[in-house]
Design a protein around this motif. Structure first.
Motif, short mmCIF file in Angstrom:
data_model
loop_
_atom_site.label_atom_id
_atom_site.label_comp_id
_atom_site.label_asym_id
_atom_site.label_seq_id
_atom_site.Cartn_x
_atom_site.Cartn_y
_atom_site.Cartn_z
N GLY A 182 -1.06 9.54 6.55
CA GLY A 182 -0.25 10.49 7.60
C GLY A 182 1.23 10.58 6.88
N LEU A 183 1.42 10.64 5.58
CA LEU A 183 2.83 10.76 5.12
C LEU A 183 2.89 12.29 4.47
CD1 LEU A 183 2.73 7.55 2.94
CD2 LEU A 183 4.11 7.99 4.84
N ASP A 184 4.31 12.62 4.31
CA ASP A 184 4.52 14.11 3.71
C ASP A 184 3.93 14.14 2.57
OD1 ASP A 184 5.77 16.34 2.83
OD2 ASP A 184 7.10 16.24 4.25
N PRO A 185 3.26 15.01 1.82
CA PRO A 185 2.85 15.03 0.41
C PRO A 185 3.95 15.31 -0.35
CG PRO A 185 2.03 16.82 1.57
CD PRO A 185 2.62 16.08 2.70
N ASN A 186 5.44 15.83 0.09
CA ASN A 186 6.24 16.13 -0.74
C ASN A 186 7.48 15.31 -0.75
OD1 ASN A 186 4.71 18.76 -1.49
ND2 ASN A 186 5.50 19.50 0.45
N ARG A 187 7.48 14.39 0.08
CA ARG A 187 8.61 13.37 0.07
C ARG A 187 8.46 12.11 -0.77
NH1 ARG A 187 10.20 11.94 6.29
NH2 ARG A 187 11.37 10.79 5.31
N PRO A 188 9.78 11.72 -1.44
CA PRO A 188 9.50 10.52 -2.22
C PRO A 188 9.30 9.23 -1.32
CG PRO A 188 11.68 11.22 -1.96
CD PRO A 188 10.85 12.43 -1.40
N THR A 189 8.11 8.38 -1.94
CA THR A 189 7.69 7.58 -0.99
C THR A 189 7.65 6.10 -1.65
OG1 THR A 189 5.84 9.16 -0.47
CG2 THR A 189 5.49 6.74 0.02
N LEU A 190 8.17 5.24 -0.98
CA LEU A 190 8.55 3.78 -1.14
C LEU A 190 7.20 3.02 -0.55
CD1 LEU A 190 10.14 1.35 -2.04
CD2 LEU A 190 11.10 1.58 0.35
N LEU A 191 6.37 2.14 -1.43
CA LEU A 191 5.49 1.45 -0.78
C LEU A 191 6.22 -0.10 -0.68
CD1 LEU A 191 2.42 0.58 -0.44
CD2 LEU A 191 2.21 0.37 -2.91
N VAL A 192 5.95 -0.64 0.32
CA VAL A 192 6.44 -2.12 0.58
C VAL A 192 5.39 -3.10 0.76
CG1 VAL A 192 7.82 -3.64 1.99
CG2 VAL A 192 8.50 -1.18 1.65
N VAL A 193 5.13 -4.02 -0.27
CA VAL A 193 3.90 -4.88 -0.17
C VAL A 193 4.33 -6.40 -0.40
CG1 VAL A 193 1.83 -5.68 -1.06
CG2 VAL A 193 2.37 -3.14 -1.08
N GLY A 194 4.52 -7.13 0.69
CA GLY A 194 5.31 -8.39 0.65
C GLY A 194 4.01 -9.41 0.24
N GLY A 195 3.14 -9.12 -0.41
CA GLY A 195 1.95 -10.04 -0.66
C GLY A 195 0.73 -9.69 0.54
N SER A 196 -0.32 -10.59 0.18
CA SER A 196 -1.58 -10.17 1.30
C SER A 196 -1.25 -10.62 2.63
CB SER A 196 -2.75 -10.84 0.59
OG SER A 196 -2.60 -12.33 0.19
N ALA A 197 -0.24 -11.57 2.88
CA ALA A 197 0.13 -12.01 4.37
C ALA A 197 1.34 -11.48 4.72
CB ALA A 197 0.15 -13.43 4.07
N GLY A 198 2.21 -10.42 3.87
CA GLY A 198 3.31 -10.11 4.37
C GLY A 198 4.55 -10.99 3.91
N ALA A 199 5.88 -10.66 3.93
CA ALA A 199 6.88 -11.54 3.76
C ALA A 199 7.82 -11.24 4.60
CB ALA A 199 7.36 -11.36 2.46
N ARG A 200 8.25 -12.23 5.52
CA ARG A 200 9.26 -11.87 6.61
C ARG A 200 10.54 -11.48 6.20
NH1 ARG A 200 9.23 -16.68 11.03
NH2 ARG A 200 7.08 -15.85 10.99
N SER A 201 11.11 -12.15 5.14
CA SER A 201 12.50 -11.62 4.55
C SER A 201 12.52 -10.22 4.20
CB SER A 201 12.82 -12.55 3.49
OG SER A 201 12.18 -12.46 2.34
#
Length: 370
Positions: A182-201
């Protein structure tokens, strides 16, 4: 040839094991996973289409305590169960990708003299891998600097292979991938992945930095971790419709990587391998409590090559995060240079190399179709 694969607890151990399994299956070999009921492997391995046998195992603390004694007893029971399994199934070899989940099978293989390959995905070896290394036939490593840490007696058995990644990583159409989320195909995209369980910080810094990043024209695909998703959604409700998409867990990482121009991540071994396979620039926040600080060593390999930046967890602020992200997303040439540097570190033949080692150890050399 029949191979037992073990290792798990976290994605850093499970993902390479699944990648090795896929390469083994493609080469015509039979694969059985051995793991725990409580680790990520209990869910991820069956989802990938492989059978798994569960053995008792618990992480063992370095400090003497009642809990440590209980963990030793549980692991001992796991070794007995693993020995029975090996005697009954008689595999040609075993391969362990590390973590406490692989301890029982590793020790049982040593007792019964079943050929064992250890794979160490990090720059600093884990405790289980170090303990088992004296009995291993081969020790595959992802980083050249890791080899000497096993000692002079292991030098002839160490092989630099890189970290295996799944075949679905490293391809895909960016436009289709962004539309899938559901993202805009033309905007620069940041992927955030804090590991499989996430990362609170990381989650907290992204929540605070998101308005500035969105105002600058970026969009964000954010894996929060299942335990964090409701809190993140509540804190970012005001960002709905602006290009911020939080998800609890990304089942299809290949599509997520294809959607991204840049990744903000921890620096576990599997993440680093997948990032370089995709040629993504990375802003890395190493997990500060990793054994031997191995995530910082992993991250330095990318940073030293010009493939990304490191922000220590204790220094992570919304302002610093936004500055690091926008340095790449607002500078096409810098982003392209970092992307090329990242891709230059990839080892796409890692899984095939490990399969060849296992074939040699198992006494069979079936022509690989990789």
């Amino acid at each position: 040839m029949k191979i037992f694969l073990t290792g798990g607890g976290t994605g850093g151990h499970v993902c390479p094991a699944i990648a090795i399994a896929e390469a083994l299956r493609q080469a015509g070999h039979e694969v059985l996973f051995v793991g725990t009921r409580g680790g990520l492997e209990a869910r991820a391995v069956p989802a990938a289409g492989y059978p798994i046998v569960h053995l008792p195992s618990r992480p063992v603390s370095r400090k003497l305590s009642p809990d440590a004694l209980l963990s030793l007893a549980v692991t001992g029971a796991g070794v007995v169960a693993a020995a029975r399994l090996l005697a009954r199934e008689r595999p040609n070899a075993i391969a362990s990708t590390g973590g406490y989940a692989g301890a029982a099978l590793g020790f049982a293989a040593a007792i019964l003299r079943v050929p064992a390959l250890l794979f160490e995905p990090n720059a600093i070896p884990g405790r289980t891998t170090l303990l088992l290394s004296r009995w291993a036939r081969r020790i595959a490593v992802a980083y050249a600097e890791c080899g000497p840490r096993f000692g002079a007696q292991a030098e002839a058995r160490v092989v630099l292979t890189g970290t295996p990644v799944r075949p679905d990583i490293g391809g895909g159409d960016p436009v289709a991938a962004r539309e899938a989320f559901g993202l805009d195909p033309n905007r620069p995209t940041l992927l955030v992945v804090g590991g499989s369980a996430g990362a609170r910080s990381i989650n907290n810094a992204v929540i605070a930095a998101a308005p500035a990043l969105l105002d600058a024209g970026a969009q964000i695909l954010h894996q929060t971790g299942r335990a964090n998703i409701e809190g993140v959604k509540a804190a970012t409700a005001h960002l709905a419709g602006r290009g911020y998409v939080p998800v609890d867990y990304l089942e299809n990482m290949g599509t997520a990587y294809a959607a991204a121009d840049l990744i903000l991540c921890r620096s576990g071994a599997s993440t680093i391998a997948e990032v370089t396979t995709c040629g993504l620039p990375a802003v890395m926040v190493p997990y500060p409590y990793a054994v031997g600080d191995h995530q910082t060593y992993n991250a330095r390999a990318l940073a030293d090559a010009g493939a990304g930046r490191i922000i220590p967890d204790r220094e992570l602020t919304p302002e610093g995060l936004a500055d690091a992200v926008l340095f790449y997303l607002n500078n096409r040439e810098a982003c392209q240079r970092a992307s090329a540097a990242s891709r230059s570190l990839a080892r796409p033949d890692a899984a095939a190399s490990i399969v060849r080692l296992l074939e040699e150890m198992g006494g069979t050399m079936i022509q690989s179709q990789l």
